[in-house]
Design a protein around this motif. Structure first.
Motif, PDB file in Angstrom:
ATOM      1  N   PHE A 374       0.855  -1.187   0.000  1.00 26.11           N
ATOM      2  CA  PHE A 374       0.000   0.000   0.000  1.00 26.11           C
ATOM      3  C   PHE A 374       0.890   1.236   0.000  1.00 26.11           C
ATOM      4  N   GLY A 375       0.590   2.186  -0.879  1.00 31.41           N
ATOM      5  CA  GLY A 375       1.438   3.369  -0.998  1.00 31.41           C
ATOM      6  C   GLY A 375       2.756   3.011  -1.656  1.00 31.41           C
ATOM      7  N   SER A 376       3.722   3.897  -1.554  1.00 33.81           N
ATOM      8  CA  SER A 376       5.001   3.640  -2.222  1.00 33.81           C
ATOM      9  C   SER A 376       6.135   3.364  -1.249  1.00 33.81           C
ATOM     10  N   ASN A 377       5.870   3.513   0.031  1.00 34.61           N
ATOM     11  CA  ASN A 377       6.913   3.264   1.029  1.00 34.61           C
ATOM     12  C   ASN A 377       6.382   2.300   2.077  1.00 34.61           C
ATOM     13  N   TYR A 378       6.823   1.064   1.992  1.00 40.61           N
ATOM     14  CA  TYR A 378       6.304   0.031   2.894  1.00 40.61           C
ATOM     15  C   TYR A 378       7.415  -0.979   3.180  1.00 40.61           C
ATOM     16  N   PRO A 379       7.256  -1.815   4.174  1.00 45.79           N
ATOM     17  CA  PRO A 379       8.312  -2.767   4.550  1.00 45.79           C
ATOM     18  C   PRO A 379       8.719  -3.690   3.402  1.00 45.79           C
ATOM     19  N   LYS A 380      10.003  -3.918   3.310  1.00 46.29           N
ATOM     20  CA  LYS A 380      10.539  -4.767   2.234  1.00 46.29           C
ATOM     21  C   LYS A 380      11.120  -6.086   2.768  1.00 46.29           C
ATOM     22  N   HIS A 381      11.149  -6.215   4.079  1.00 45.68           N
ATOM     23  CA  HIS A 381      11.759  -7.410   4.681  1.00 45.68           C
ATOM     24  C   HIS A 381      10.791  -8.107   5.636  1.00 45.68           C
ATOM     25  N   PRO A 382       9.629  -8.477   5.178  1.00 51.23           N
ATOM     26  CA  PRO A 382       8.720  -9.175   6.097  1.00 51.23           C
ATOM     27  C   PRO A 382       9.293 -10.532   6.494  1.00 51.23           C
ATOM     28  N   HIS A 383       9.037 -10.920   7.724  1.00 50.87           N
ATOM     29  CA  HIS A 383       9.481 -12.226   8.227  1.00 50.87           C
ATOM     30  C   HIS A 383       8.478 -13.265   7.725  1.00 50.87           C
ATOM     31  N   ASN A 414       7.898   2.502  20.181  1.00 53.25           N
ATOM     32  CA  ASN A 414       7.228   3.665  20.779  1.00 53.25           C
ATOM     33  C   ASN A 414       7.905   4.985  20.435  1.00 53.25           C
ATOM     34  N   SER A 415       8.966   4.910  19.606  1.00 56.02           N
ATOM     35  CA  SER A 415       9.552   6.134  19.068  1.00 56.02           C
ATOM     36  C   SER A 415       9.186   6.309  17.601  1.00 56.02           C
ATOM     37  N   ASP A 416       8.209   5.596  17.165  1.00 56.37           N
ATOM     38  CA  ASP A 416       7.729   5.652  15.780  1.00 56.37           C
ATOM     39  C   ASP A 416       8.778   5.174  14.785  1.00 56.37           C
ATOM     40  N   ARG A 417       9.687   4.340  15.260  1.00 59.48           N
ATOM     41  CA  ARG A 417      10.735   3.822  14.369  1.00 59.48           C
ATOM     42  C   ARG A 417      10.432   2.374  14.021  1.00 59.48           C
ATOM     43  N   TYR A 418      10.634   2.065  12.761  1.00 62.63           N
ATOM     44  CA  TYR A 418      10.390   0.713  12.283  1.00 62.63           C
ATOM     45  C   TYR A 418      11.700   0.070  11.857  1.00 62.63           C
ATOM     46  N   THR A 419      11.970  -1.112  12.334  1.00 63.31           N
ATOM     47  CA  THR A 419      13.185  -1.837  11.975  1.00 63.31           C
ATOM     48  C   THR A 419      12.854  -2.829  10.877  1.00 63.31           C
ATOM     49  N   ASP A 420      13.237  -2.520   9.674  1.00 63.94           N
ATOM     50  CA  ASP A 420      12.858  -3.346   8.527  1.00 63.94           C
ATOM     51  C   ASP A 420      13.898  -4.431   8.269  1.00 63.94           C
ATOM     52  N   GLU A 421      13.962  -5.373   9.184  1.00 67.08           N
ATOM     53  CA  GLU A 421      14.926  -6.466   9.073  1.00 67.08           C
ATOM     54  C   GLU A 421      14.206  -7.794   9.308  1.00 67.08           C
ATOM     55  N   THR A 422      14.478  -8.741   8.450  1.00 68.74           N
ATOM     56  CA  THR A 422      13.743 -10.009   8.450  1.00 68.74           C
ATOM     57  C   THR A 422      13.783 -10.715   9.802  1.00 68.74           C
ATOM     58  N   ASP A 423      14.927 -10.624  10.486  1.00 66.59           N
ATOM     59  CA  ASP A 423      15.041 -11.385  11.733  1.00 66.59           C
ATOM     60  C   ASP A 423      14.430 -10.665  12.936  1.00 66.59           C
ATOM     61  N   LYS A 424      14.019  -9.426  12.773  1.00 65.65           N
ATOM     62  CA  LYS A 424      13.372  -8.704  13.884  1.00 65.65           C
ATOM     63  C   LYS A 424      11.866  -8.982  13.828  1.00 65.65           C
ATOM     64  N   PHE A 425      11.556 -10.230  14.189  1.00 64.45           N
ATOM     65  CA  PHE A 425      10.182 -10.674  13.939  1.00 64.45           C
ATOM     66  C   PHE A 425       9.148  -9.991  14.813  1.00 64.45           C
ATOM     67  N   THR A 426       9.575  -9.367  15.894  1.00 65.03           N
ATOM     68  CA  THR A 426       8.569  -8.677  16.708  1.00 65.03           C
ATOM     69  C   THR A 426       7.974  -7.498  15.941  1.00 65.03           C
ATOM     70  N   CYS A 427       8.721  -6.966  14.982  1.00 67.30           N
ATOM     71  CA  CYS A 427       8.173  -5.864  14.179  1.00 67.30           C
ATOM     72  C   CYS A 427       7.926  -6.241  12.728  1.00 67.30           C
ATOM     73  N   THR A 428       8.626  -7.240  12.192  1.00 69.46           N
ATOM     74  CA  THR A 428       8.479  -7.512  10.761  1.00 69.46           C
ATOM     75  C   THR A 428       7.648  -8.756  10.440  1.00 69.46           C
ATOM     76  N   GLU A 429       7.258  -9.512  11.465  1.00 76.49           N
ATOM     77  CA  GLU A 429       6.448 -10.686  11.142  1.00 76.49           C
ATOM     78  C   GLU A 429       5.010 -10.256  10.839  1.00 76.49           C
ATOM     79  N   VAL A 430       4.300 -11.127  10.198  1.00 79.91           N
ATOM     80  CA  VAL A 430       2.903 -10.891   9.825  1.00 79.91           C
ATOM     81  C   VAL A 430       2.106 -12.088  10.339  1.00 79.91           C
ATOM     82  N   GLY A 431       0.809 -12.057  10.249  1.00 76.23           N
ATOM     83  CA  GLY A 431       0.069 -13.204  10.767  1.00 76.23           C
ATOM     84  C   GLY A 431      -1.391 -13.186  10.370  1.00 76.23           C
ATOM     85  N   ILE A 432      -1.975 -14.386  10.305  1.00 76.63           N
ATOM     86  CA  ILE A 432      -3.399 -14.448   9.959  1.00 76.63           C
ATOM     87  C   ILE A 432      -4.249 -13.843  11.067  1.00 76.63           C
ATOM     88  N   ASP A 433      -3.694 -13.803  12.293  1.00 75.79           N
ATOM     89  CA  ASP A 433      -4.438 -13.124  13.359  1.00 75.79           C
ATOM     90  C   ASP A 433      -4.233 -11.615  13.264  1.00 75.79           C
TER      91      ASP A 433
END
Ligand code: ZN
Length: 536
Positions: A374-383, A414-433
């Motif tokens: 969605f949009g032009s700037n989005y995560p590129k390293h989903p887990h 909580n600093s509005d920073r996103y870590t776009d790294e595959t192994d940082k699954f707390t922020c880059t993982e996705v899920g059916i839930d």
């Protein structure tokens, strides 16, 4: 409340690895017209996690095809189908059940939003993939499988289509195998499929309802939580069974279901939100609409207050309940907020949802959309193994080869920073839930922010029952039986009768004594209704 992981990796996100994109790619473009597209994408994500022989059927992703086509064959049962969990390939009952429940509820609640965005058919097709799987895993009326896969799955990094080896662990609910949490979620999902599908294919819808009742009985007879190898350790099964009970009550108006829901969930209030491990607020929302009982509204109102005042807020405005997959919680609360708005027209609940959804779509300090594609700037390293493609462990941290369109990532800190790294699954993982609440929230956004016809189901305002009245006892003899039925018939035919208690004859509490009461009396005496009065 977290998914436990076999690899306890450090969840702290270092500032050095955080990214703050320098360009504004999407924030300026967020408008009401964004929501239909975001809804469409958020449904598409489920195609990426489909499992079984028919993955390629009605799939938006050309890089997905059949996988795990022999699930269950080693025990002589076809357990193919369903959905992989997150970025892995295990099929957990609790997240399949939760996602199917919330997605079905989304369609039921915000049908106008789906219709207006042209997504109803895709949603129904996705839901049917869930319900086909649930019913496919039925061995008998007292035995359903709900779990396929084992932790060794996590040692593999590659597409599901190329995964070899047996998936040795299968779990079922049945005698001595309590998994009432999964039973409740599966039952609720099937009841919702009945409601969503009964005007399309009554035969399939009725099959779903039959299975919903079987699973309800199975959970009731085998209390306890399911076994998910330590990944999803459910804290209770009662909220899930209350969810199932509430939907069966919506369908059949049999008070025995309400009694069950009340016994399992006397207080639906919680300082959390709706998630795979907590269905209390979802039960409250359905209960508020179906019964008008103030305890349900009170729980929802309390939750709205908690999220506004008790949940921390980032500088950019994101509500952060938990650092692991934070956006799943925020999205779920947005869905609840929009259901609350639908029920009570509370504008603050509606604007709360807008503030959080717009943040997710790109109106945030990182100027980043947290919905992939969605949009032009989005995560590129989903887990996510299927999105990574054929890379293996050597290159597993490379940018995903396939665009996982529609996936909601765990999200920023909580600093509005996103870590776009595959192994940082707390922020880059996705899920059916994760995506389930998002779909519901986005459908609500379309329904209430886009220029479409509005449909509302105002909450029921029940007529208080009079404890001194024995409803149905029309002749005041202390019994409710065929004599009362005959007396009511005489009255309705205009045959003069005396000493009839017409208040007790108003068995549906609508202020009238008429043919509706006659029909209810008949059904009650035939044993089709649990008790009187009956507000159906
Ligand atoms: Zn698979």
């Amino acid at each position: 409340m977290k998914k436990l992981c076999s690899v306890l990796m450090v969840a702290v996100m270092s500032l050095s690895s955080a990214i703050l994109p320098a360009f504004n790619a999407s924030a300026a473009s967020i408008s009401n017209s964004s929501y239909p597209e975001a809804l469409k994408y958020s449904i598409w994500f489920y195609d990426a996690n489909k499992c079984g022989k028919d993955v390629a059927v009605d799939n938006v992703f050309s890089w997905r095809s059949a996988c795990h086509t022999t699930d269950g064959s080693d025990i002589g049962i076809d357990l193919t189908g369903g959905f992989h969990d997150c970025g892995d390939h295990i099929k957990f009952g609790i997240t399949n059940g939760y996602a199917a429940s919330i997605l079905g509820w989304s369609l039921y609640e915000f049908k106008a939003g789906f219709d207006a965005s042209g997504t109803t058919n895709k949603m129904l097709s996705t839901l049917k993939y869930f319900t086909d799987y649930i019913m496919n895993c039925r061995e008998s009326s007292t035995k359903y499988y709900y779990h396929v896969g084992d932790p060794s799955d996590h040692e593999y990094w590659g597409p599901p289509e190329a995964q070899t080896g047996s998936r040795t662990i299968k779990r079922y609910m049945g005698s001595g195998q309590g998994a009432a949490d999964v039973c409740g979620l599966y039952s609720g999902a099937l009841s919702l499929m009945y409601l969503n599908y009964k005007d399309i294919d009554p035969t399939y819808a009725n099959k779903c309802l039959t299975a919903a009742k079987e699973l309800y009985a199975l959970g009731k007879n085998n209390p306890g939580v399911g076994n998910a190898d330590g990944f999803y350790t459910s804290s209770d099964w009662k909220d899930d069974m209350a969810w199932a009970a509430m939907w069966l009550y919506v369908i059949e108006k049999n008070n025995s279901y309400l009694n069950d829901a009340n016994s399992w969930l006397p207080s639906p209030a919680t300082n959390w939100t709706m998630c795979w491990n907590d269905m209390k607020l979802a039960v409250a929302a359905v209960g508020a609409s179906a019964t008008g009982d103030s305890k349900y509204k009170d729980a929802l109102t309390s939750s709205m207050t908690f999220w506004k005042n008790g949940v921390s807020t980032s500088n950019g405005g994101l509500k952060i309940l938990d650092s692991w997959g934070t956006l799943r919680y925020t999205s779920a609360q947005c869905m609840l907020s929009l259901v609350y708005y639908k029920l009570y027209k509370d504008e603050s609940a509606k604007s709360f949802a807008k503030s959080q959804i717009d943040y997710i779509l790109g109106d945030n300090p990182a100027n980043m959309s947290y919905i992939i594609g969605f949009g032009s700037n989005y995560p590129k390293h989903p887990h996510h193994r299927a999105a990574s493609g054929y890379v293996g462990w050597d290159n597993w941290k490379s940018p995903a080869k396939n665009v996982l369109t529609g996936a909601l990532v765990g999200g920023p800190d909580n600093s509005d920073r996103y870590t776009d790294e595959t192994d940082k699954f707390t922020c880059t993982e996705v899920g059916i839930d994760y995506n389930a609440g998002l779909v519901g929230a986005m459908a609500g956004m379309v329904q209430f922010y886009c220029d479409i016809p509005q449909y509302t189901n105002p909450p029921v305002t029940p007529t208080p029952t009079n404890p001194s009245i024995k409803y149905g006892d029309i002749n005041n003899d202390g019994e409710v039986n065929a004599i009362d039925f005959a007396a009511l018939r005489q009255y309705l035919l205009g045959i003069p009768t005396s000493n009839l208690n017409l208040t007790a004859a108003d068995v549906n509490l609508d202020g009238e004594t008429d043919s509706l009461d006659f029909g209810i009396m008949r059904r009650f005496l035939l044993g089709m209704l649990g008790s009187l009065p009956y507000r159906g």
